[in-house]
Design an enzyme around this catalytic site. Structure first.
Site, PDB file in Angstrom:
ATOM      1  N   LYS A 154       3.341   0.556   0.619  1.00  0.00           N
ATOM      2  CA  LYS A 154       2.322  -0.433   0.277  1.00  0.00           C
ATOM      3  C   LYS A 154       2.927  -1.832   0.288  1.00  0.00           C
ATOM      4  O   LYS A 154       3.918  -2.102  -0.385  1.00  0.00           O
ATOM      5  CB  LYS A 154       1.732  -0.132  -1.100  1.00  0.00           C
ATOM      6  CG  LYS A 154       0.948   1.175  -1.151  1.00  0.00           C
ATOM      7  CD  LYS A 154       0.522   1.540  -2.559  1.00  0.00           C
ATOM      8  CE  LYS A 154      -0.649   0.725  -3.033  1.00  0.00           C
ATOM      9  NZ  LYS A 154      -1.176   1.229  -4.341  1.00  0.00           N
ATOM     10  N   VAL A 155       2.306  -2.719   1.054  1.00  0.00           N
ATOM     11  CA  VAL A 155       2.753  -4.107   1.186  1.00  0.00           C
ATOM     12  C   VAL A 155       1.550  -5.010   0.947  1.00  0.00           C
ATOM     13  O   VAL A 155       0.486  -4.794   1.535  1.00  0.00           O
ATOM     14  CB  VAL A 155       3.335  -4.378   2.588  1.00  0.00           C
ATOM     15  CG1 VAL A 155       3.673  -5.860   2.762  1.00  0.00           C
ATOM     16  CG2 VAL A 155       4.569  -3.521   2.831  1.00  0.00           C
TER      17      VAL A 155
END
Length: 955
Positions: A154-155
């Site tokens: 997750k970014v």
């Protein structure tokens, strides 16, 4: 891509709306992960029975289970046993095990969907949400560490996150883009995904095994918009009806238009080229789909966001609700024109969707950080609980106003991530100067552990070398830490006794020479710069004596600890020293005790180096960058000290157990030299017997470091706390935990310096005394005598010296007692009186100066410091000259009973000591300090006795 208008649910899905989503091209994911949930087969049950196709995780979920439950305790204990000792490392190890186990459950889905679904998401550190390169590095590290094909990293889709996403997609890493609220932000993210695929394809690398989702947050938008609507309606806004008409509709309309953009892009020729190479689309994932407003259906953000090539990640309660009474339909493509009208109306009404989404991004980044703080704080608290007696406990009692200020400062530091900035070596934490060059002490325990074999080999060499004494020659940071080790741990079986000499007083030099048999002594010359006067002349003296004792073997009895390239390194090589150990040029002397400057004498005296470094690392891990400030013992202590100083409590009185008494001398240097400058700082007070609360002003903090079972100070400390004085108590389970205190107090001092607003790593006023001393010794070498000086008055064996300005303040007094009274009369509330004695430091003189200082304290109700020169010049002298101008100083000098020559120089040790005293006094005068020097001629004992009586009378 196929949009099904009127799907026919499979038999398996007729009674389960979750399973029916598949017919509309939507994948249900679960926003929840927990060890027991996986272990008990509940996650697999959702896959088998509800068509679950993916999992997302977040810090809030982990925080409850890891920090407050018991299901992670077994692994927690195992990790601690393996030496994984900081909160961040422990969290990550436990989280990764859950992620891997989740990936195993979802892997069959990954296979069945050809890599479109079956993912488990793990986010990069939320602290990196606004940094591009660190995000890339962190994502790569997590991808490699987890090592599962169905992991999604997750970014955040922030401005700095967009280029990171492009790079990571090019790397072939699956990415879940988070924190998307606006159409514009989504467009940039989708462009980054496509550009990353194109770049990878251009290099001839496969793109058919990469997946990405763009997490578009929904309900939070309505939460903001609806809140604004409700306020305006309640205020009687003229557009009240129009406002109510769009309530609860903006978020879904916004999502529909984002989906329209997705459809347009995936029809483009550019995308079709990638699709032909097997590229997966970057599906929109609807996040924040739990209904917050009770006026809405609890499945609103599921039912209204169903469409092909999408994902809905639901919290468990929402998933249960949809399973129970959800009604699937192809809602995303319904009434797109109506969605456009809703957004147009919202714009007309001034609801400022762009402003709302921009605010939500900022709040989202912050809320992720807050949640991560809570998670790591909970893990850190459990770590402390599990380590128990392995960590020295600390308690703080503060008066109400100061307690409030300290808590506010801690919260500010938490919000700003300031302790992380310290570990990142961000000079702006202090003054934005060269502070970053002086922070290698943060990592030195781990760095030295990696090179401990060299120290162990040296330790064995000393043990078998026939030595019965080790004599360390140094000043300040090079001597005070080793002195704590020598005084605290004493002689170790099978090893020589460590002695530490840090004085140019000729009597003291001779006394130390008499303590040892030079033919059986190893001499450690400890000097960072290699150019400091005192270690150099002490080396010259003892090397000369050693040659007389062992002849040509003298060099084999010497070891140097110095920085690379120093003058001392050249001397050591020229004289054939047994060994040269190097310091780190990026560690200042007073922060060097856990480097070779402390570890070499520790090794020589036979301390267990694994224990020493283990204690240091345990405390360093307690203060690590990933430990929120509220659980960080060094940061808490530093905040208490810094905030107290800013509230007028700038005197820190140390209280230590008898068996660790010498820690106070090391702490004095650390605090005084680090914080005492530009008219600010902490004035440390050591070796003061505690008195009743009534003898103290409102300028004190009491810091007690006591061994467990030592209750001798409890009553006095309790009385002080009850009277409203700040009291910090640190309880050591064992003497070995003194090592951990070195790091705690170093970190605390760095924090206090930042709060006070100074550079905690320079010492500008120490050099001033050195300059004046060099002038005087150079003059002696030229003329054979020190420059003449004239006493302004004499009284028997006593001669008195000061500058004109100070003499004018003494009211014409010319004899001992009236002069002392006139000097002490200048001290007002909040000031302190310093007794600075350039005489031999030995038990008799230590008792004398303590008795004198207590008389002043009790009589004047001001703080007192009692120091021996020239030792204190490399310690508290910085604060006396550069700190707050609140000191009143009585300097005491004396004729030497006998002098000692310095080999190769015209001057003697007595001349050097006299030059140091005069140089120090000159700088005190130049800085406008209130000061008087009294010189004792003839018998020192009788002179001190007379001064002591006069001090008591004047006090």
């Amino acid at each position: 891509m196929n949009v099904i208008e009127n799907p026919k649910p499979s038999a398996a899905g007729q009674s389960n709306p979750l399973v029916a989503l598949d017919a509309y091209g939507q994948s249900p994911w679960l926003d929840f992960i927990q060890r027991s949930f996986i272990a008990e087969g509940k996650l697999k049950g959702l896959v088998d029975n509800d068509g679950l196709r993916g999992v997302t995780s977040n810090p809030s979920i982990f925080e409850k289970a890891m920090g407050h439950g018991t299901e992670y305790d077994a692994q927690f204990d195992k990790l601690l046993g393996e030496g994984l000792d900081d909160a961040g490392t422990i969290y990550e190890a436990m989280a990764i095990e859950d992620i891997r186990n989740g990936c195993a459950v979802l892997d069959p889905v990954w296979v069945a969907t050809s890599g479109l679904d079956g993912y488990v998401s793990l986010e990069v550190s939320p602290y990196l949400g606004l940094q591009t390169e660190p995000t890339i590095a962190e994502a790569r590290r997590l991808w490699k560490t987890v090592d599962r094909r169905n992991l999604m990293v997750k970014v955040p889709g922030t401005e700095p996150g967009v280029p990171a996403i492009r790079t990571l997609i090019e790397d072939g890493i699956n990415i879940n883009v988070t924190l998307l609220f606006s159409l514009d932000a989504y467009k940039k993210v989708l462009e980054a995904y496509i550009a990353g695929l194109e770049a990878r394809a251009a290099k001839g690398e496969k793109i058919d095994a990469i997946a990405s989702v763009a997490s578009f947050f929904v309900s939070r938008i309505d939460g903001k918009i609806d809140g604004a609507i409700d306020k305006r309606v309640a205020a009687g806004d003229k557009d009240a009806e129009a406002l109510k008409a769009v309530r609860g509709k903006v978020a879904i309309a916004n999502a529909k238009l984002a989906y329209q953009h997705y459809l347009e892009v995936t029809k483009s020729e550019r995308w079709q080229k990638l699709a032909a190479l097997g590229a997966n689309p970057q599906r929109l994932l609807w996040a924040s789909t739990g209904t917050k407003d009770k006026a809405y259906s609890d499945v609103l953000y599921v039912e209204e966001l169903i469409g092909a090539d999408t994902v809905n990640t639901m919290p468990p309660a929402t998933m249960d609700a949809f399973r129970d009474h959800g009604t699937p339909r192809n809602s995303l493509v319904e009434d797109v024109d109506g969605a456009k009208k809703v957004l147009a109306e919202a714009d007309r009404l001034g609801l400022d969707l762009p402003g709302v989404t921009a605010t939500l991004v900022k709040e989202g980044v912050k809320s992720f950080e807050d949640a991560f703080d809570a998670l790591l704080g909970a893990v850190a608290a459990k770590r402390t609980e599990k380590l128990g007696a392995k960590l020295a406990a600390m308690s703080v009692a503060l008066p109400e106003a100061l307690d409030k200020a300290v808590k506010e400062s801690i919260e500010t530091w938490r919000k700003d991530g300031t302790t992380r900035r310290i570990w990142a070596k961000d000079a702006s934490v202090w003054t934005g100067g060269d502070e970053a060059k002086w922070l290698a002490w943060l990592n030195v325990p781990h760095e030295r552990l990696a090179h401990v074999d060299e120290l162990k080999a040296f330790q064995q060499d000393v043990k078998t070398g026939g030595f019965d004494s080790v004599l360390l020659l140094g000043m300040g940071g090079s001597s005070l830490g080793p002195e704590v080790l020598a005084e605290t741990f004493g002689k170790q079986a099978g090893f020589p006794t460590l002695h530490v000499l840090d004085s140019t007083d000729p009597q003291q030099v001779v006394a130390f020479e008499k303590k040892v048999d030079l033919s059986k002594t190893l001499v450690i010359v400890s000097s960072k710069s290699g150019g400091t006067l005192e270690p150099n002349i002490l080396k010259a003296y003892f090397f000369d004596r050693m040659k007389k004792a062992v002849g040509d073997k003298a060099g084999s009895h010497f070891v140097a600890v110095t920085d690379p390239g120093s003058h001392m390194e050249q001397v050591a090589k020229g004289d054939g020293f047994r060994k040269i150990f190097y310091g780190d040029k990026q560690i200042g002397g007073r922060y060097s005790v856990l480097s070779n400057f402390g570890l070499v004498p520790a090794a020589a005296m036979g301390l267990d180096l694994d224990t020493v470094l283990g204690e240091a690392i345990r405390m360093a891990s307690s203060c690590a960058s990933n430990v929120p400030v509220g659980q960080n013992p060094g940061a808490i202590l530093g905040t208490v000290l810094g905030v107290s100083a800013n509230h007028g409590r700038d005197k820190v009185t140390f209280v230590t157990s008898k068996d660790i008494y010498d820690l106070g001398a090391w702490l004095e240097q650390l605090l005084a030299e680090s914080t005492g400058k530009i008219g600010r700082g902490l004035i440390p007070i050591d070796n003061e017997t505690l008195g009743a609360p009534s003898v103290y002003g409102e300028d004190r903090v009491f810091a007690a470091v006591l061994l467990k079972g030592d209750s001798s100070q409890d009553a006095a400390l309790d009385a002080l706390a009850k009277a409203g004085h700040p009291v910090v108590r640190i309880t050591l389970e064992t003497k070995e935990q003194v090592i951990g205190e070195f790091f705690r107090w170093e970190f605390a001092t760095a924090v206090a310096g930042a709060i006070i607003g100074i550079d905690a790593f320079d010492q500008p006023d120490v050099e001033a005394s050195k300059v004046e001393t060099r002038k005087l010794t150079d003059a002696y070498n030229s003329s054979g005598k020190l420059p003449a000086e004239t006493a302004f008055a004499t009284d028997g064996a006593f001669s008195f010296f000061t500058d004109e300005a100070n003499q004018a303040k003494l009211g014409g007094a010319t004899t001992l007692e009236p002069l002392l009274k006139a000097l002490f009369d200048q001290a007002k509330a909040g000031d302190y009186i310093g007794l600075l004695a350039y005489i031999q430091r030995e038990p008799k003189t230590i008792d004398w100066i303590e008795e004198a200082r207590l008389a002043v304290r009790d009589g004047r109700h001001v703080a007192t410091v009692a120091e021996f020169g020239p030792r204190f010049l490399h310690s508290t002298g910085q604060a006396y000259k550069g700190g707050p101008n609140s000191g009143v100083f009585l300097q005491i000098t004396a004729d030497d009973a006998a002098d000692v020559a310095v080999p190769g120089e015209k001057y003697t040790f007595g001349v050097v000591k006299a030059a140091q005293a005069r140089g120090d006094f000159d700088v005190l005068s130049e800085r406008g300090r209130r000061a008087l020097r009294v010189h004792v001629s003839g018998d020192l004992a009788s002179g001190l006795d007379a001064i002591g009586k006069a001090i008591k009378a004047a006090a």
